[in-house]
Motif scaffolding. Structure first.
Motif, short mmCIF file in Angstrom:
data_model
loop_
_atom_site.label_atom_id
_atom_site.label_comp_id
_atom_site.label_asym_id
_atom_site.label_seq_id
_atom_site.Cartn_x
_atom_site.Cartn_y
_atom_site.Cartn_z
N UNK A 1 0.84 -1.20 0.00
CA UNK A 1 0.00 0.00 0.00
C UNK A 1 0.86 1.24 0.00
N UNK B 1 3.65 1.18 3.48
CA UNK B 1 2.97 2.40 3.92
C UNK B 1 3.99 3.37 4.54
N UNK C 1 -0.45 8.29 1.09
CA UNK C 1 -1.09 6.98 1.03
C UNK C 1 -2.54 7.05 0.60
N UNK C 2 -3.14 8.24 0.52
CA UNK C 2 -4.47 8.31 -0.06
C UNK C 2 -4.42 7.87 -1.52
N UNK D 1 -4.05 4.21 -1.67
CA UNK D 1 -5.31 3.54 -1.40
C UNK D 1 -6.22 3.56 -2.62
N UNK D 2 -6.21 4.68 -3.34
CA UNK D 2 -7.02 4.73 -4.57
C UNK D 2 -6.66 3.59 -5.50
N UNK E 1 -8.63 -4.09 -6.00
CA UNK E 1 -9.53 -4.97 -5.25
C UNK E 1 -10.89 -5.05 -5.93
#
Lengths: 319, 388, 383
Positions: free
Chosen positions: B75, B166, B295-296, B299-300, B306
């Motif tokens: 991530x 991260x 990290x936004x 995450x996108x 996923x």
């Protein structure tokens, strides 16, 4: 930079004091990570958001429900404010922790760990963004009303120690002693240790595994809520719930759990204080910009040299 | 591969060359088509959105190699993107000063965005070569970082990788934000040796004034190559090994798969592609700011992978397309008439809530994502690839 | 074969999703379109929303007066979620899809630069309401702004610190090294404070997301300054002020326009007696300001307009003024008209656009008491 006129002893004491205070909060959060990891073997990514929730619920209770904003200036805050807000936050976060486990993680008990990890990230994003809704806490930073009078209790080497700092340092110690007792001296603790040691055998021995897991989540969430409450007391300017600051704090607590030896309760306590002190010493005596870098550098070092953490997994009983 | 060529003589060599060269030709063809046919047809803004989509597709597909194929969990993808973007930016910005005297556009028609006006110049300019070199360097720098990060953490269980990546992404951000002010005078640049130039990346403001080279041609060239690599990888013995690790690491090890080595390889390749995407991004926006690649952003990309399907190249591609278009459609025109309509400020907040709920429900109800391991064409022929 | 079909389907899907809506030609009969890109959501939403209200107020007023060149005005606001890439895409959309004649935005300099580079490429004028970094207008002749720049803000803070009522001899600074805004202000404050005869005792730095500043404040306390310059954003200022008081630091803090937010009232007593530099004061007795404050309050349910609303209002009004003066609405003519603006009576002061397309106008210093800012003095740009 001109720093020669600073009393070096005072600076050291101040640094240790703050490092110890924040270390205690890390330890409280790390306990939740480590207990869940001990039993379910996955990183509960949403745990840092339960901590955030604890801080924001404390704010909500103090500022909105009890309307204590400005009370400290106008005649003082009632004595019951601290216990009421603290217990309220712990209760609410415990409930949220229970719900998270039941609704999001329990259906995935048999699923691959990666799925649970992604679910945890989903829960984390959900908590953050629900918190940011206008009807909940809103998308703006807020500040925590002062619940304690700004009274100095004592001076250590010339460093002022206000009541707040005493509470912030003392409460984690009390809670951790309580947890020690709970885990190593009670039947519930025995069950937790049994489930962590071998879930199936524990189930065969008549331990209600689901109840133990729920209890672990409630306990971990309540401890995180206590940490959030203390954080809000010490750092009154609360960033909005989805701010990265919160995630970073939770991550550092997780690093503390890994450094101490994940799955190990005493390791989490030790790791929390170690990471807190390391961070603050680094900021005070090295470059203040690299606050997070120190912590993650230690993580990578530990992973390379001693992946099991300081208190190695096999050495001590774990939960 | 070389053994086969040796055994079968020239025809196999040709076949081999064709197998290697064809995707490149196809990719160039796709790029040319996008550049000369699609761009004039859709106009500047839609071309721009197509470019955004392409960059996100590269990011999502590259992360699929790690999170989807090998079942690891990274991530920190935005960190590699940032490293690649900054490295590429440094090369093209300071390189332009040294080669052309200014950090201005110096490319050919393939790097020219048609909406800026007619282009009079060569097909391929010196700047194009510099830009391609910058993209490759950006990819290599990111790949190197991927190796350094992956080696210690990939020896351990998957969830450690999540934390380390991260943390890595955040460290990259802090370090890039504390670089020195960039130079913007040709004389200063000329007087500074390269090792020092790489420290002057704009710091907190971000690295700005980069020449614009990223066009539909370059992006879709990269997209086509990325997709080819990913699809072929999935079908190769390498890909089988990746999938074996994902299904059961211990069993894979027992079957003779050197798990750490394979995981590191997947990770390094993904980092390389993310670095290239960062390079394209930097030369699209004309600037790059590490503060926004936290990290936004990672995450996108994770959400794209996923939702699309853990291990489905076409699935993550589709998810990248949809998740790039959605915000564009939701870029709320807040009260297009001059009234004080209460704008739908809650809408984007709700968007994140819907995302996260979708993520949770997906994991509970359909843990493998929309497509799972399958690809779009698997449905058409009712065939399912059997993982090793 | 699979692959080919697959590529085809992706392409096809792309077209379908993008739609086939053809682009509108710029029409001379309908309303004149003005684009605005702002952070309407995300952590900096408070600024984007305030600016947008100001912009819309100005446009509504112009429409009430009969519009511009016999046509009505219309604002299109696009959210950029506080992101750079989104800013560039939003400006591209405004210019190439909506065919706006001019663009307004942004607050944060890095986003103004991302959007400005696009506007410059397409030759469409852009006015930034409140980006104070000098690099913004250095992009090119299409980009201008209605606010002062960081060097002047740093100068104003230094001048105020040296003058009445502070008369600071020694100043310490505490700045965010991850924010260009903060580092820029810190640099110019240091330079001017020294030039004006003061001494900087120490410069302490922190980073984005930091909430504990005690190490830096302990260092500052050791140097016993008369004032502490804190050019950060309001979210950080709350914690800094509380921790400073906790450490026994009683000297006033001084900051820039990043302090300007309603939420500052949450810091409570810790910020009492502190000062910050801003674009305007809602207490300014000038009739233009009072008229603006009155109208804004009427529209926004009694909320006092902040600096971002005022600069947004001024940016839109200055643009409308330039539209009236320009020989045509082409990018070139409009940009020239904006650059030629002289002594424009804005809410945030009398604005003259200088050769670098920056606004020359005074800054105001506000004093905080109970979280409420009150006007202290205004500081003119140096000659």
């Amino acid at each position: 930079m001109d720093t020669q006129s600073i009393d070096p002893l005072m600076k050291l004491v101040q640094t240790l004091l703050d490092g110890f205070a924040v270390g205690g909060m890390y330890a409280l959060i790390a306990l939740g990570y480590t207990m869940v990891y001990g039993i379910l073997k996955f990183i509960n990514f949403a745990h840092s958001d339960v901590f955030t929730l604890g801080a924001w619920v404390s704010w909500g209770l103090a500022a909105r429900a009890l309307r204590l904003e400005g009370a400290a200036d106008a005649g003082g805050t009632p004595v019951w404010a601290v216990p009421v807000v603290l217990l309220g936050a712990m209760l609410l976060c415990g409930t949220v922790g229970f719900l998270i486990e039941r609704l999001a993680y329990k259906p995935l008990r048999a699923a691959p760990r990666l799925n649970v990890l992604i679910t945890a990230i989903g829960v984390s994003l959900l908590l953050q963004n629900v918190g940011q809704l206008r009807v909940v806490f809103g998308p703006y930073p807020k500040s925590m009303p002062a619940l304690l009078p700004d009274v100095t209790l004592l001076y250590v080497a010339g460093v002022r120690v206000p009541v707040v700092d005493v509470l912030v340092i003392g409460l984690p110690l009390v809670l951790m002693l309580g947890l020690e007792w709970l885990i190593f001296r009670t039947r519930v603790g025995l069950a937790m240790r049994a489930v962590s040691y071998n879930t199936q055998t524990a189930a065969l021995m008549g331990v209600n595994v689901n109840r133990v897991i729920s209890f672990t989540f409630v306990l971990g969430s309540a401890l995180a809520a206590a940490a959030g409450f203390l954080y809000a007391l010490k750092y009154v300017g609360l960033k909005q719930p989805a701010d990265t600051t919160w995630v970073m704090l939770g991550l550092k607590a997780f690093v503390a759990a890994v450094v101490g030896g994940i799955g190990n309760v005493r390791g989490a306590m030790l790791g929390g204080f170690a990471i807190g002190l390391l961070e603050f010493l680094g900021v005070a005596y090295l470059e203040p910009l690299y606050r997070d870098v120190y912590v993650f550098a230690v993580l990578i070092l530990v992973l390379l040299l001693r992946p099991a953490g300081i208190l190695g997994r096999a050495a001590v009983e774990k939960v | 591969m070389s053994a086969a060529a040796h055994r079968d003589g020239p025809p196999a060599v040709w076949a081999h060359a064709w197998r290697s060269g064809a995707p490149l030709l196809v990719a160039v063809g796709v790029g040319l088509l996008m550049h000369f046919a699609v761009q004039p047809a859709v106009g500047a803004f839609k071309a721009r959105v197509l470019v955004d989509i392409g960059i996100n597709v590269i990011l999502a597909v590259s992360l699929t190699l790690v999170n989807g194929f090998t079942g690891q969990f990274s991530i920190g993808h935005a960190g590699f993107m940032a490293l690649g973007g900054y490295a590429a930016g440094a090369l093209s910005y300071y390189g332009s000063y040294q080669l052309f005297g200014a950090a201005a556009f110096n490319g050919g028609v393939l790097s020219w965005t048609a909406s800026q006006g007619p282009f009079h110049g060569p097909w391929v300019g010196g700047g194009d070569l510099l830009f391609v070199a910058a993209c490759l360097v950006g990819g290599l720098v990111a790949a190197g970082a991927g190796y350094l990060v992956g080696l210690p953490s990939l020896r351990l269980r998957g969830d450690y990788l999540a934390i380390v990546t991260l943390g890595f992404g955040e460290i990259v951000r802090v370090v890039l934000q504390s670089t020195q002010t960039q130079l913007s005078q040709a004389a200063e640049v000329a007087a500074t040796p390269w090792p020092l130039l790489t420290l002057k990346l704009g710091g907190a403001l971000g690295f700005i004034g980069l020449p614009f080279y990223t066009t539909l041609f370059w992006v879709y060239l990269a997209v086509a190559l990325t997709l080819t690599v990913a699809i072929r990888l999935k079908r190769s013995s390498y890909g089988r090994a990746f999938l074996a690790i994902r299904e059961d690491e211990v069993a894979a090890e027992a079957l003779g798969v050197h798990t750490t080595r394979y995981k590191v390889r997947a990770f390094v390749l993904a980092a390389f592609l993310a670095g290239v995407a960062g390079a394209l991004y930097a030369h699209l926006v004309g600037s790059i700011n590490a503060g926004e690649l936290g990290f936004q952003k990672s995450f996108e990309v994770v959400i794209m992978v996923v939702l699309g399907g853990m291990g489905s190249v076409s699935g993550s591609t589709l998810a990248a397309i949809v998740l790039t278009l959605l915000p564009e459609l939701l870029r709320t025109v807040t009260g297009s008439v001059n009234t004080y309509l209460p704008p739908a400020y809650e809408l984007p907040d709700l968007r994140m809530i819907i995302y996260s709920l979708a993520l949770i429900l997906m994991m509970i109800l359909r843990p493998q994502g929309f497509f799972g391991l399958r690809e779009i064409w698997d449905w058409r022929v009712r065939r399912r690839p059997r993982p090793a | 074969m699979d692959r080919r079909r697959w590529c085809g389907s992706v392409l096809g899907l792309g077209f379908v999703l993008l739609g086939v809506g053809c682009e509108r030609a710029p029409d001379d009969a309908g309303p004149i379109l003005i684009g605005h890109f702002a952070s309407m959501t995300g952590s900096e939403a408070t600024w984007g929303v305030s600016t947008d209200r100001g912009v819309r107020m100005a446009v509504d007023e112009a429409n009430a007066e009969g519009g511009v060149r016999g046509r009505r005005l219309k604002v299109i606001t696009y959210d950029n979620q506080g992101k750079q890439q989104e800013s560039a895409t939003a400006v591209t959309r405004l210019i190439t899809q909506d065919k706006v004649v001019a663009v307004l935005g942004e607050v944060a300099s890095s986003r103004s630069i991302a959007g400005g580079q696009v506007a410059q490429r397409f030759g469409v004028p852009m006015i930034s309401p409140s980006s104070t970094n000098p690099k913004v207008t250095e992009i090119g002749d299409m980009i201008s702004r209605v606010c002062f720049i960081d060097p002047f803000q740093g100068y104003a803070c230094a001048k105020f610190a040296r003058g009445e009522p502070l008369r600071a001899q020694k100043a310490a600074t505490l700045y965010n090294r991850a924010q260009i805004y903060s580092t820029g202000l810190n640099e110019t404050f240091r330079e001017h404070f020294a030039k004006l005869g003061g001494t900087i005792t120490t410069e302490q730095a922190y980073s984005d997301g930091d909430t504990d500043f005690s190490a830096q404040l302990t260092n500052i306390r050791g140097t016993a300054p008369d004032v502490i310059f804190v050019p950060g954003y309001y979210t950080e200022v709350i914690n800094i002020s509380v921790q400073a008081r906790r450490l026994g630091i009683t000297v006033p803090l001084l900051g820039g326009d990043g302090w300007d937010a309603e939420d500052l009232k949450n810091a409570g007593a810790a910020l009492d007696g502190c000062f910050f530099c801003n674009h305007y004061s809602h207490e300014d007795p000038r009739p233009a300001v009072q008229e603006f404050v009155r109208k804004y309050k009427a529209l926004e349910g009694g909320r006092v307009p902040d600096g971002m609303a005022a600069t947004g209002y001024d940016a839109a009004r200055l643009l409308i003024d330039a539209m009236r003066r320009a020989p045509s609405l082409s990018g070139k003519d409009l940009a020239a008209a904006i650059a030629a603006t002289k002594d424009f009576p804005g809410v945030t002061g009398v604005i003259t656009i200088d050769a670098q397309r920056n606004a020359r106008k005074p800054a105001v210093i506000l004093r905080l008491q109970g979280g409420k800012p009150s006007f202290v003095t205004s500081i003119d740009p140096p000659e």
